[in-house]
Scaffold this active site. Sequence first.
Site, PDB file in Angstrom:
ATOM      1  CE  LYS A   1      -7.574   8.869   8.784  1.00  0.00           C
ATOM      2  NZ  LYS A   1      -7.015   8.106   7.659  1.00  0.00           N
ATOM      3  CG  ASN A   2     -10.167   5.574   7.556  1.00  0.00           C
ATOM      4  OD1 ASN A   2      -9.365   6.463   7.262  1.00  0.00           O
ATOM      5  ND2 ASN A   2      -9.850   4.556   8.345  1.00  0.00           N
TER       6      ASN A   2
ATOM      7  NE  ARG B   1      -1.663   1.997   2.061  1.00  0.00           N
ATOM      8  CZ  ARG B   1      -1.153   1.154   1.194  1.00  0.00           C
ATOM      9  NH1 ARG B   1       0.119   1.159   0.931  1.00  0.00           N
ATOM     10  NH2 ARG B   1      -1.927   0.280   0.569  1.00  0.00           N
TER      11      ARG B   1
ATOM     12  CB  CYS C   1       3.510   3.832   5.709  1.00  0.00           C
ATOM     13  SG  CYS C   1       2.272   2.721   6.317  1.00  0.00           S
TER      14      CYS C   1
ATOM     15  NE  ARG D   1      -1.301   0.517   4.973  1.00  0.00           N
ATOM     16  CZ  ARG D   1      -1.937   1.563   5.466  1.00  0.00           C
ATOM     17  NH1 ARG D   1      -1.294   2.478   6.129  1.00  0.00           N
ATOM     18  NH2 ARG D   1      -3.230   1.693   5.297  1.00  0.00           N
ATOM     19  N   PRO D   2       1.171  -3.463   0.367  1.00  0.00           N
ATOM     20  CG  PRO D   2       1.046  -5.732  -0.134  1.00  0.00           C
ATOM     21  CD  PRO D   2       1.229  -4.779   0.999  1.00  0.00           C
TER      22      PRO D   2
ATOM     23  CG  ASP E   1      -1.089  -7.735  -3.669  1.00  0.00           C
ATOM     24  OD1 ASP E   1      -1.186  -6.869  -2.764  1.00  0.00           O
ATOM     25  OD2 ASP E   1      -1.273  -8.946  -3.456  1.00  0.00           O
TER      26      ASP E   1
ATOM     27  CG  ASP F   1      -7.557   2.325  11.801  1.00  0.00           C
ATOM     28  OD1 ASP F   1      -6.425   1.874  11.591  1.00  0.00           O
ATOM     29  OD2 ASP F   1      -8.278   2.821  10.904  1.00  0.00           O
TER      30      ASP F   1
ATOM     31  CB  VAL G   1      -5.272  -5.799  10.165  1.00  0.00           C
ATOM     32  CG1 VAL G   1      -5.544  -5.031   8.876  1.00  0.00           C
ATOM     33  CG2 VAL G   1      -6.559  -6.428  10.695  1.00  0.00           C
TER      34      VAL G   1
ATOM     35  NE  ARG H   1      -1.869  11.465   7.627  1.00  0.00           N
ATOM     36  CZ  ARG H   1      -1.878  10.147   7.694  1.00  0.00           C
ATOM     37  NH1 ARG H   1      -1.016   9.515   8.427  1.00  0.00           N
ATOM     38  NH2 ARG H   1      -2.742   9.463   6.997  1.00  0.00           N
TER      39      ARG H   1
HETATM   40  C1  UD1 Z   1      -7.891   1.191   5.560  1.00  0.00           C
HETATM   41  C2  UD1 Z   1      -7.954   2.376   6.484  1.00  0.00           C
HETATM   42  C3  UD1 Z   1      -7.011   2.182   7.663  1.00  0.00           C
HETATM   43  C4  UD1 Z   1      -7.295   0.855   8.356  1.00  0.00           C
HETATM   44  C5  UD1 Z   1      -7.291  -0.288   7.356  1.00  0.00           C
HETATM   45  C6  UD1 Z   1      -7.729  -1.608   7.978  1.00  0.00           C
HETATM   46  C7  UD1 Z   1      -8.519   4.212   5.024  1.00  0.00           C
HETATM   47  C8  UD1 Z   1      -8.091   5.471   4.369  1.00  0.00           C
HETATM   48  N1  UD1 Z   1      -7.590   3.577   5.765  1.00  0.00           N
HETATM   49  O1  UD1 Z   1      -6.550   1.138   5.041  1.00  0.00           O
HETATM   50  O2  UD1 Z   1      -7.199   3.259   8.578  1.00  0.00           O
HETATM   51  O3  UD1 Z   1      -6.296   0.616   9.323  1.00  0.00           O
HETATM   52  O4  UD1 Z   1      -8.209   0.002   6.278  1.00  0.00           O
HETATM   53  O5  UD1 Z   1      -8.949  -1.477   8.599  1.00  0.00           O
HETATM   54  O6  UD1 Z   1      -9.657   3.801   4.918  1.00  0.00           O
HETATM   55  N2  UD1 Z   1      -3.154  -5.554   1.541  1.00  0.00           N
HETATM   56  C9  UD1 Z   1      -2.490  -6.317   0.614  1.00  0.00           C
HETATM   57  N3  UD1 Z   1      -2.673  -6.040  -0.722  1.00  0.00           N
HETATM   58  C10 UD1 Z   1      -3.492  -5.034  -1.150  1.00  0.00           C
HETATM   59  C11 UD1 Z   1      -4.185  -4.266  -0.182  1.00  0.00           C
HETATM   60  C12 UD1 Z   1      -3.989  -4.545   1.155  1.00  0.00           C
HETATM   61  O7  UD1 Z   1      -1.729  -7.228   0.953  1.00  0.00           O
HETATM   62  O8  UD1 Z   1      -3.613  -4.825  -2.362  1.00  0.00           O
HETATM   63  C13 UD1 Z   1      -2.944  -5.836   2.981  1.00  0.00           C
HETATM   64  C14 UD1 Z   1      -2.296  -4.645   3.708  1.00  0.00           C
HETATM   65  O9  UD1 Z   1      -0.898  -4.650   3.555  1.00  0.00           O
HETATM   66  C15 UD1 Z   1      -2.736  -4.862   5.125  1.00  0.00           C
HETATM   67  C16 UD1 Z   1      -4.125  -5.481   4.956  1.00  0.00           C
HETATM   68  O10 UD1 Z   1      -4.195  -5.949   3.609  1.00  0.00           O
HETATM   69  O11 UD1 Z   1      -1.897  -5.766   5.778  1.00  0.00           O
HETATM   70  C17 UD1 Z   1      -5.269  -4.517   5.225  1.00  0.00           C
HETATM   71  O12 UD1 Z   1      -5.159  -3.413   4.375  1.00  0.00           O
HETATM   72  P1  UD1 Z   1      -6.423  -2.614   3.820  1.00  0.00           P
HETATM   73  O13 UD1 Z   1      -7.673  -3.204   4.353  1.00  0.00           O
HETATM   74  O14 UD1 Z   1      -6.260  -2.501   2.340  1.00  0.00           O
HETATM   75  O15 UD1 Z   1      -6.180  -1.197   4.484  1.00  0.00           O
HETATM   76  P2  UD1 Z   1      -6.239   0.211   3.787  1.00  0.00           P
HETATM   77  O16 UD1 Z   1      -7.369   0.275   2.828  1.00  0.00           O
HETATM   78  O17 UD1 Z   1      -4.882   0.592   3.316  1.00  0.00           O
END
Ligand code: UD1
Length: 431
Positions: free
Chosen positions: A22-23, A94, A118, A123-124, A126, A307, A329, A399
Amino acid sequence: MAKFVISNSPPLKGSVKVCGSKNAVLPVLAAGILSEGTCVIREAPNLSDVQTMEKLLESIGVKIKTDEDSGVIELYAQDSLNWEASYDLVGKMRASFLIMGPLLARLGRVHVPLPGGCAIGTRPVDLHLKGFVALGAKIEQEHGYVRATAKRLHGARIYLDFPSVGATENIMMAAVLADGVTVLENCAVEPEIVDLANFLNSAGAEIRGAGTDTIRISGVKSLRETDHTVIPDRIEAGTFMVAAGVTGGDITVTNVVADHLKPLIAKLKEVNLVVSETENGLRVNGDNVHLKAADAKTLPYPGFPTDMQAQFMSLLTLAEGTSIVTETVFENRFMHVGELKRMGAEIKIESRSAVIEGVKNLTGAQVKATDLRAGAALALAALRAKGDTEIGDIYHIERGYCDLDKKLRSLGAKIVRVEDPKNQGDCEKNN
Ligand code: UD1
Protein backbone atom coordinates in the site's frame (compact mmCIF):
# COMPACT_ATOMS: atom_id res chain seq x y z
CA MET A 1 -20.51 -0.16 8.13
CA ALA A 2 -19.15 -3.67 8.59
CA LYS A 3 -17.62 -5.40 11.60
CA PHE A 4 -15.52 -8.50 12.19
CA VAL A 5 -16.73 -11.17 14.56
CA ILE A 6 -13.78 -13.28 15.63
CA SER A 7 -13.89 -16.35 17.86
CA ASN A 8 -11.10 -18.11 19.71
CA SER A 9 -9.27 -19.88 16.90
CA PRO A 10 -6.97 -22.89 16.61
CA PRO A 11 -3.28 -22.30 15.85
CA LEU A 12 -3.21 -20.79 12.34
CA LYS A 13 -1.44 -23.02 9.84
CA GLY A 14 -0.59 -22.78 6.17
CA SER A 15 0.71 -20.40 3.59
CA VAL A 16 -0.52 -16.94 2.66
CA LYS A 17 0.43 -14.71 -0.27
CA VAL A 18 1.13 -11.09 0.55
CA CYS A 19 -0.22 -8.29 -1.72
CA GLY A 20 1.67 -5.40 -3.25
CA SER A 21 2.59 -2.68 -0.80
CA LYS A 22 0.00 0.00 0.00
CA ASN A 23 2.65 2.49 1.04
CA ALA A 24 4.63 1.88 -2.14
CA VAL A 25 1.74 2.01 -4.60
CA LEU A 26 0.24 5.27 -3.30
CA PRO A 27 3.32 7.44 -4.07
CA VAL A 28 3.90 5.55 -7.33
CA LEU A 29 0.34 6.41 -8.43
CA ALA A 30 0.93 10.07 -7.52
CA ALA A 31 4.23 9.97 -9.42
CA GLY A 32 2.32 8.91 -12.53
CA ILE A 33 1.33 12.61 -12.79
CA LEU A 34 4.92 13.34 -13.82
CA SER A 35 4.92 11.10 -16.88
CA GLU A 36 3.72 12.15 -20.32
CA GLY A 37 3.24 8.50 -21.30
CA THR A 38 1.09 5.65 -20.04
CA CYS A 39 2.36 4.08 -16.82
CA VAL A 40 1.49 0.47 -16.13
CA ILE A 41 1.59 -0.42 -12.43
CA ARG A 42 1.46 -4.09 -11.48
CA GLU A 43 0.71 -5.87 -8.20
CA ALA A 44 -1.40 -2.94 -7.06
CA PRO A 45 -3.34 -4.08 -3.98
CA ASN A 46 -7.13 -3.88 -4.13
CA LEU A 47 -7.65 -1.50 -1.20
CA SER A 48 -9.90 1.42 -0.44
CA ASP A 49 -6.86 3.71 -0.07
CA VAL A 50 -5.79 2.83 -3.61
CA GLN A 51 -9.31 3.59 -4.86
CA THR A 52 -9.22 6.93 -3.04
CA MET A 53 -5.94 7.82 -4.77
CA GLU A 54 -7.38 6.74 -8.13
CA LYS A 55 -10.47 8.92 -7.62
CA LEU A 56 -8.29 11.85 -6.63
CA LEU A 57 -6.12 11.46 -9.73
CA GLU A 58 -9.21 11.17 -11.93
CA SER A 59 -10.60 14.33 -10.35
CA ILE A 60 -7.59 16.27 -11.64
CA GLY A 61 -7.83 14.77 -15.12
CA VAL A 62 -5.63 11.66 -15.01
CA LYS A 63 -7.02 8.78 -17.09
CA ILE A 64 -7.05 5.51 -15.16
CA LYS A 65 -7.90 1.92 -16.08
CA THR A 66 -7.90 -0.66 -13.32
CA ASP A 67 -8.11 -4.42 -13.52
CA GLU A 68 -8.76 -5.40 -9.92
CA ASP A 69 -8.38 -9.13 -10.57
CA SER A 70 -4.89 -8.87 -12.00
CA GLY A 71 -3.88 -5.84 -9.91
CA VAL A 72 -2.84 -3.84 -12.97
CA ILE A 73 -3.45 -0.10 -13.09
CA GLU A 74 -2.84 1.92 -16.26
CA LEU A 75 -2.46 5.60 -15.72
CA TYR A 76 -2.13 8.41 -18.25
CA ALA A 77 -1.63 11.98 -17.11
CA GLN A 78 -2.65 14.03 -20.14
CA ASP A 79 -1.44 17.60 -20.72
CA SER A 80 -4.54 19.42 -19.52
CA LEU A 81 -4.44 18.48 -15.85
CA ASN A 82 -6.34 20.39 -13.20
CA TRP A 83 -4.05 22.02 -10.64
CA GLU A 84 -6.67 22.10 -7.87
CA ALA A 85 -7.69 19.18 -5.66
CA SER A 86 -10.82 19.18 -3.53
CA TYR A 87 -11.03 18.57 0.20
CA ASP A 88 -13.54 15.72 -0.20
CA LEU A 89 -10.89 13.33 -1.47
CA VAL A 90 -7.72 14.75 0.07
CA GLY A 91 -9.42 14.88 3.47
CA LYS A 92 -10.05 11.14 3.31
CA MET A 93 -6.43 10.07 3.21
CA ARG A 94 -3.18 11.75 4.21
CA ALA A 95 -1.21 10.19 1.39
CA SER A 96 -3.30 12.33 -1.01
CA PHE A 97 -0.91 15.16 -0.18
CA LEU A 98 1.67 13.30 -2.27
CA ILE A 99 0.10 14.74 -5.43
CA MET A 100 1.50 18.15 -4.47
CA GLY A 101 5.12 17.59 -5.54
CA PRO A 102 4.31 16.02 -8.91
CA LEU A 103 1.61 18.60 -9.78
CA LEU A 104 3.94 21.45 -8.88
CA ALA A 105 6.67 19.94 -11.04
CA ARG A 106 4.41 19.23 -14.00
CA LEU A 107 2.19 22.35 -13.98
CA GLY A 108 4.21 24.93 -12.05
CA ARG A 109 1.30 25.49 -9.71
CA VAL A 110 -0.90 23.51 -7.34
CA HIS A 111 -3.70 24.23 -4.87
CA VAL A 112 -4.44 21.42 -2.40
CA PRO A 113 -6.06 21.14 1.03
CA LEU A 114 -3.71 20.80 3.98
CA PRO A 115 -4.11 17.42 5.65
CA GLY A 116 -5.34 17.82 9.21
CA GLY A 117 -4.47 15.75 12.26
CA CYS A 118 -5.59 12.17 12.60
CA ALA A 119 -5.96 9.42 15.18
CA ILE A 120 -2.21 8.99 15.61
CA GLY A 121 -1.07 12.59 15.90
CA THR A 122 -1.04 16.08 14.41
CA ARG A 123 1.19 15.04 11.51
CA PRO A 124 2.33 18.34 10.03
CA VAL A 125 3.64 18.78 6.46
CA ASP A 126 6.19 21.50 7.23
CA LEU A 127 9.08 19.42 5.88
CA HIS A 128 7.31 18.89 2.55
CA LEU A 129 6.68 22.63 2.22
CA LYS A 130 10.23 23.62 3.25
CA GLY A 131 11.52 21.35 0.52
CA PHE A 132 9.28 22.95 -2.12
CA VAL A 133 10.42 26.43 -1.03
CA ALA A 134 14.06 25.35 -1.34
CA LEU A 135 13.28 24.20 -4.90
CA GLY A 136 12.04 27.73 -5.68
CA ALA A 137 8.29 27.49 -5.06
CA LYS A 138 6.26 30.29 -3.51
CA ILE A 139 3.95 28.90 -0.85
CA GLU A 140 0.76 30.52 0.43
CA GLN A 141 -1.62 29.05 2.98
CA GLU A 142 -5.23 30.17 3.24
CA HIS A 143 -8.59 28.72 4.28
CA GLY A 144 -7.08 25.30 4.98
CA TYR A 145 -5.48 25.08 1.56
CA VAL A 146 -1.91 25.45 0.41
CA ARG A 147 -1.02 27.00 -2.92
CA ALA A 148 2.41 26.58 -4.45
CA THR A 149 3.64 28.28 -7.57
CA ALA A 150 6.95 28.22 -9.42
CA LYS A 151 7.67 29.24 -13.00
CA ARG A 152 10.39 26.63 -12.93
CA LEU A 153 11.71 24.59 -10.02
CA HIS A 154 15.48 24.51 -9.57
CA GLY A 155 17.78 22.02 -7.87
CA ALA A 156 18.81 22.65 -4.26
CA ARG A 157 20.56 21.06 -1.30
CA ILE A 158 17.87 20.15 1.23
CA TYR A 159 18.44 18.76 4.72
CA LEU A 160 15.37 17.16 6.31
CA ASP A 161 15.11 17.78 10.07
CA PHE A 162 13.52 14.33 10.36
CA PRO A 163 13.69 11.49 7.80
CA SER A 164 10.00 11.78 6.91
CA VAL A 165 8.81 9.19 4.41
CA GLY A 166 6.18 11.45 2.83
CA ALA A 167 8.44 14.52 2.66
CA THR A 168 11.23 12.50 1.03
CA GLU A 169 8.78 11.19 -1.57
CA ASN A 170 7.08 14.52 -2.26
CA ILE A 171 10.34 16.47 -2.60
CA MET A 172 11.95 13.72 -4.69
CA MET A 173 8.98 13.81 -7.10
CA ALA A 174 9.07 17.61 -7.33
CA ALA A 175 12.84 17.60 -8.01
CA VAL A 176 12.63 15.10 -10.87
CA LEU A 177 11.68 17.77 -13.43
CA ALA A 178 13.59 20.67 -11.80
CA ASP A 179 16.51 22.46 -13.47
CA GLY A 180 19.81 21.16 -12.12
CA VAL A 181 20.70 18.85 -9.27
CA THR A 182 18.89 18.36 -5.97
CA VAL A 183 20.63 16.73 -3.03
CA LEU A 184 18.27 15.51 -0.35
CA GLU A 185 20.03 14.82 2.95
CA ASN A 186 18.87 12.99 6.08
CA CYS A 187 16.07 11.55 3.99
CA ALA A 188 14.01 8.44 4.67
CA VAL A 189 15.51 5.11 3.58
CA GLU A 190 12.37 2.95 3.63
CA PRO A 191 12.00 0.28 0.91
CA GLU A 192 9.00 2.25 -0.42
CA ILE A 193 11.35 5.18 -1.20
CA VAL A 194 13.55 2.85 -3.23
CA ASP A 195 10.50 1.51 -5.06
CA LEU A 196 9.37 5.03 -5.94
CA ALA A 197 12.86 5.93 -7.19
CA ASN A 198 12.93 2.74 -9.29
CA PHE A 199 9.57 3.64 -10.80
CA LEU A 200 10.70 7.19 -11.60
CA ASN A 201 14.05 6.03 -13.02
CA SER A 202 12.30 3.49 -15.23
CA ALA A 203 10.35 6.44 -16.68
CA GLY A 204 13.54 8.40 -17.38
CA ALA A 205 14.31 10.18 -14.10
CA GLU A 206 17.87 10.37 -12.81
CA ILE A 207 17.81 9.52 -9.13
CA ARG A 208 20.78 8.03 -7.33
CA GLY A 209 21.18 6.96 -3.71
CA ALA A 210 17.59 6.03 -2.85
CA GLY A 211 17.78 3.71 0.15
CA THR A 212 20.65 5.74 1.66
CA ASP A 213 20.28 8.95 3.65
CA THR A 214 21.43 11.10 0.72
CA ILE A 215 19.51 11.10 -2.54
CA ARG A 216 20.81 12.95 -5.60
CA ILE A 217 18.31 13.89 -8.27
CA SER A 218 19.46 15.34 -11.60
CA GLY A 219 16.48 17.07 -13.16
CA VAL A 220 15.27 15.86 -16.57
CA LYS A 221 12.97 17.58 -19.09
CA SER A 222 10.18 14.99 -19.07
CA LEU A 223 9.25 11.45 -18.07
CA ARG A 224 8.00 8.79 -20.47
CA GLU A 225 5.82 5.66 -20.28
CA THR A 226 6.91 2.80 -18.05
CA ASP A 227 5.91 -0.56 -16.61
CA HIS A 228 6.53 -1.15 -12.91
CA THR A 229 5.79 -3.89 -10.40
CA VAL A 230 5.18 -2.72 -6.84
CA ILE A 231 7.16 -4.33 -3.99
CA PRO A 232 5.37 -6.68 -1.56
CA ASP A 233 3.74 -5.20 1.53
CA ARG A 234 6.12 -5.73 4.44
CA ILE A 235 3.49 -4.68 6.99
CA GLU A 236 0.88 -7.12 5.72
CA ALA A 237 3.56 -9.83 5.79
CA GLY A 238 4.56 -8.84 9.31
CA THR A 239 0.96 -8.96 10.50
CA PHE A 240 0.58 -12.61 9.39
CA MET A 241 3.95 -13.46 10.92
CA VAL A 242 2.73 -12.10 14.25
CA ALA A 243 -0.51 -14.09 13.79
CA ALA A 244 1.57 -17.27 13.87
CA GLY A 245 3.03 -16.16 17.20
CA VAL A 246 -0.25 -15.07 18.77
CA THR A 247 -2.02 -18.33 17.93
CA GLY A 248 0.95 -20.69 18.39
CA GLY A 249 0.61 -21.58 14.72
CA ASP A 250 2.90 -22.18 11.78
CA ILE A 251 2.55 -19.73 8.88
CA THR A 252 4.59 -19.23 5.75
CA VAL A 253 4.21 -15.84 4.08
CA THR A 254 5.03 -15.77 0.38
CA ASN A 255 5.74 -12.83 -1.94
CA VAL A 256 7.99 -11.18 0.65
CA VAL A 257 11.40 -9.54 0.66
CA ALA A 258 13.04 -10.99 3.78
CA ASP A 259 15.47 -8.06 4.00
CA HIS A 260 12.58 -5.61 4.45
CA LEU A 261 11.42 -7.59 7.49
CA LYS A 262 14.74 -7.82 9.35
CA PRO A 263 13.76 -5.63 12.33
CA LEU A 264 10.56 -7.61 12.89
CA ILE A 265 12.26 -10.99 12.43
CA ALA A 266 14.79 -10.05 15.13
CA LYS A 267 11.96 -9.24 17.56
CA LEU A 268 9.98 -12.38 16.73
CA LYS A 269 13.07 -14.46 17.49
CA GLU A 270 13.54 -12.55 20.74
CA VAL A 271 10.10 -13.63 21.94
CA ASN A 272 11.12 -17.24 21.14
CA LEU A 273 9.40 -17.79 17.79
CA VAL A 274 11.22 -19.83 15.18
CA VAL A 275 11.65 -17.86 11.96
CA SER A 276 13.22 -19.37 8.87
CA GLU A 277 13.60 -18.51 5.21
CA THR A 278 12.00 -21.02 2.88
CA GLU A 279 12.34 -21.38 -0.87
CA ASN A 280 9.42 -19.04 -1.51
CA GLY A 281 8.98 -17.02 1.65
CA LEU A 282 9.35 -16.73 5.39
CA ARG A 283 8.06 -19.26 7.88
CA VAL A 284 7.15 -18.43 11.47
CA ASN A 285 6.61 -21.37 13.76
CA GLY A 286 5.03 -20.78 17.14
CA ASP A 287 4.10 -24.39 17.80
CA ASN A 288 4.66 -25.18 21.50
CA VAL A 289 6.59 -21.96 21.95
CA HIS A 290 6.62 -20.32 25.36
CA LEU A 291 6.42 -16.61 24.49
CA LYS A 292 8.75 -14.41 26.51
CA ALA A 293 8.71 -10.64 26.98
CA ALA A 294 10.76 -8.28 24.79
CA ASP A 295 11.20 -4.53 24.42
CA ALA A 296 10.75 -2.66 21.15
CA LYS A 297 11.27 0.95 20.11
CA THR A 298 9.83 2.25 16.86
CA LEU A 299 12.24 4.13 14.62
CA PRO A 300 12.55 5.10 10.98
CA TYR A 301 13.70 2.19 8.77
CA PRO A 302 15.74 0.05 9.33
CA GLY A 303 14.49 0.38 12.90
CA PHE A 304 11.38 -1.37 14.17
CA PRO A 305 8.42 -0.08 12.08
CA THR A 306 5.80 2.04 13.78
CA ASP A 307 3.29 0.34 11.47
CA MET A 308 3.99 -2.99 13.27
CA GLN A 309 3.94 -1.56 16.79
CA ALA A 310 0.28 -2.30 17.56
CA GLN A 311 0.31 -5.84 16.14
CA PHE A 312 3.54 -6.69 17.98
CA MET A 313 1.99 -5.37 21.18
CA SER A 314 -0.88 -7.85 20.80
CA LEU A 315 1.72 -10.60 20.82
CA LEU A 316 3.47 -9.16 23.88
CA THR A 317 0.22 -9.10 25.87
CA LEU A 318 0.56 -12.91 25.90
CA ALA A 319 4.31 -13.12 26.53
CA GLU A 320 5.57 -13.99 30.00
CA GLY A 321 7.17 -11.08 31.82
CA THR A 322 7.26 -7.32 31.34
CA SER A 323 7.72 -5.80 27.90
CA ILE A 324 8.22 -2.13 27.09
CA VAL A 325 7.17 -0.72 23.74
CA THR A 326 8.31 2.82 22.97
CA GLU A 327 6.79 4.84 20.14
CA THR A 328 9.15 7.53 18.84
CA VAL A 329 7.78 8.17 15.34
CA PHE A 330 4.24 9.33 16.10
CA GLU A 331 3.07 11.28 19.10
CA ASN A 332 -0.18 9.45 19.77
CA ARG A 333 -0.06 5.92 18.53
CA PHE A 334 -1.36 3.97 21.52
CA MET A 335 -5.08 4.14 20.75
CA HIS A 336 -5.20 0.33 20.61
CA VAL A 337 -4.02 0.07 24.24
CA GLY A 338 -7.41 0.96 25.69
CA GLU A 339 -9.09 -1.59 23.42
CA LEU A 340 -6.57 -4.33 24.25
CA LYS A 341 -7.14 -3.62 27.94
CA ARG A 342 -10.87 -4.19 27.38
CA MET A 343 -9.81 -7.65 26.18
CA GLY A 344 -7.95 -8.37 29.40
CA ALA A 345 -4.47 -7.14 28.51
CA GLU A 346 -2.40 -5.52 31.26
CA ILE A 347 -0.84 -2.40 29.84
CA LYS A 348 0.14 0.95 31.37
CA ILE A 349 1.13 3.96 29.32
CA GLU A 350 4.01 6.00 30.65
CA SER A 351 4.68 8.94 28.35
CA ARG A 352 5.82 7.51 25.01
CA SER A 353 6.10 3.96 26.34
CA ALA A 354 3.62 1.18 26.99
CA VAL A 355 4.52 -1.22 29.77
CA ILE A 356 2.97 -4.61 29.15
CA GLU A 357 2.62 -7.37 31.74
CA GLY A 358 2.01 -10.61 29.92
CA VAL A 359 -1.25 -12.41 30.78
CA LYS A 360 -2.20 -16.08 30.27
CA ASN A 361 -5.45 -15.32 28.45
CA LEU A 362 -7.30 -12.55 26.72
CA THR A 363 -11.08 -12.38 26.65
CA GLY A 364 -13.39 -11.47 23.79
CA ALA A 365 -15.03 -8.03 23.91
CA GLN A 366 -16.68 -5.40 21.76
CA VAL A 367 -13.91 -3.15 20.51
CA LYS A 368 -13.28 -0.57 17.79
CA ALA A 369 -10.55 -0.23 15.22
CA THR A 370 -9.24 3.28 15.87
CA ASP A 371 -6.83 3.22 12.95
CA LEU A 372 -5.59 0.78 10.37
CA ARG A 373 -2.81 -1.00 12.29
CA ALA A 374 -4.62 -0.73 15.63
CA GLY A 375 -7.51 -2.59 13.99
CA ALA A 376 -5.20 -5.33 12.77
CA ALA A 377 -3.76 -5.66 16.27
CA LEU A 378 -7.24 -6.21 17.70
CA ALA A 379 -8.00 -8.86 15.08
CA LEU A 380 -4.82 -10.72 16.09
CA ALA A 381 -5.61 -10.51 19.80
CA ALA A 382 -9.16 -11.71 19.13
CA LEU A 383 -7.84 -14.93 17.58
CA ARG A 384 -6.45 -15.96 20.98
CA ALA A 385 -9.14 -14.43 23.17
CA LYS A 386 -11.63 -16.64 25.00
CA GLY A 387 -15.11 -16.12 23.56
CA ASP A 388 -16.11 -13.79 20.75
CA THR A 389 -14.73 -10.39 19.84
CA GLU A 390 -16.60 -7.87 17.73
CA ILE A 391 -14.43 -5.30 16.02
CA GLY A 392 -16.24 -2.20 14.79
CA ASP A 393 -15.08 0.47 12.31
CA ILE A 394 -13.24 -2.10 10.22
CA TYR A 395 -13.19 0.31 7.28
CA HIS A 396 -9.90 1.40 8.86
CA ILE A 397 -8.55 -2.15 8.49
CA GLU A 398 -9.80 -2.46 4.93
CA ARG A 399 -7.91 0.67 3.90
CA GLY A 400 -4.70 -1.30 4.16
CA TYR A 401 -5.34 -5.06 4.18
CA CYS A 402 -6.69 -6.96 1.17
CA ASP A 403 -9.17 -9.62 2.22
CA LEU A 404 -7.79 -9.92 5.75
CA ASP A 405 -10.79 -12.02 6.84
CA LYS A 406 -10.54 -14.41 3.87
CA LYS A 407 -6.81 -14.83 4.27
CA LEU A 408 -7.10 -15.49 8.01
CA ARG A 409 -9.93 -17.97 7.38
CA SER A 410 -7.76 -19.83 4.87
CA LEU A 411 -5.29 -20.37 7.72
CA GLY A 412 -8.00 -21.72 10.03
CA ALA A 413 -9.18 -18.57 11.80
CA LYS A 414 -12.76 -18.22 12.95
CA ILE A 415 -13.58 -14.82 11.55
CA VAL A 416 -16.64 -13.50 9.77
CA ARG A 417 -17.35 -10.10 8.30
CA VAL A 418 -20.87 -8.86 8.94
CA GLU A 419 -22.64 -5.68 7.89
CA ASP A 420 -23.56 -3.64 10.96
CA PRO A 421 -26.04 -0.85 10.22
CA LYS A 422 -25.70 0.52 13.79
CA ASN A 423 -21.99 1.16 13.44
CA GLN A 424 -21.32 4.31 11.40
CA GLY A 425 -17.64 5.31 11.27
CA ASP A 426 -16.92 9.02 11.14
CA CYS A 427 -13.26 9.49 10.30
CA GLU A 428 -11.39 7.84 7.49
CA LYS A 429 -8.21 9.79 7.53
CA ASN A 430 -5.08 8.06 8.67
CA ASN A 431 -1.82 6.58 7.53
C1 UD1 B 1 4.37 7.01 6.11
C2 UD1 B 1 3.47 5.81 5.97
C3 UD1 B 1 2.94 5.38 7.33
C4 UD1 B 1 4.09 5.17 8.30
C5 UD1 B 1 4.99 6.39 8.34
C6 UD1 B 1 6.24 6.16 9.19
C7 UD1 B 1 2.54 6.05 3.76
C8 UD1 B 1 1.34 6.33 2.92
N1 UD1 B 1 2.37 6.13 5.09
O1 UD1 B 1 3.55 8.08 6.61
O2 UD1 B 1 2.20 4.17 7.17
O3 UD1 B 1 3.56 4.96 9.60
O4 UD1 B 1 5.43 6.71 7.01
O5 UD1 B 1 6.91 5.03 8.77
O6 UD1 B 1 3.60 5.74 3.25
N2 UD1 B 1 6.53 14.92 10.21
C9 UD1 B 1 6.72 16.25 10.47
N3 UD1 B 1 6.70 17.14 9.42
C10 UD1 B 1 6.50 16.73 8.13
C11 UD1 B 1 6.33 15.35 7.88
C12 UD1 B 1 6.34 14.47 8.94
O7 UD1 B 1 6.88 16.67 11.62
O8 UD1 B 1 6.49 17.57 7.22
C13 UD1 B 1 6.53 13.97 11.35
C14 UD1 B 1 5.17 13.26 11.50
O9 UD1 B 1 4.27 14.05 12.23
C15 UD1 B 1 5.55 11.99 12.21
C16 UD1 B 1 6.94 11.69 11.63
O10 UD1 B 1 7.41 12.91 11.05
O11 UD1 B 1 5.65 12.19 13.58
C17 UD1 B 1 6.95 10.58 10.59
O12 UD1 B 1 6.09 10.92 9.54
P1 UD1 B 1 6.35 10.48 8.03
O13 UD1 B 1 7.59 9.67 7.94
O14 UD1 B 1 6.24 11.70 7.19
O15 UD1 B 1 5.09 9.55 7.79
P2 UD1 B 1 4.11 9.57 6.56
O16 UD1 B 1 4.85 9.78 5.30
O17 UD1 B 1 2.96 10.46 6.87
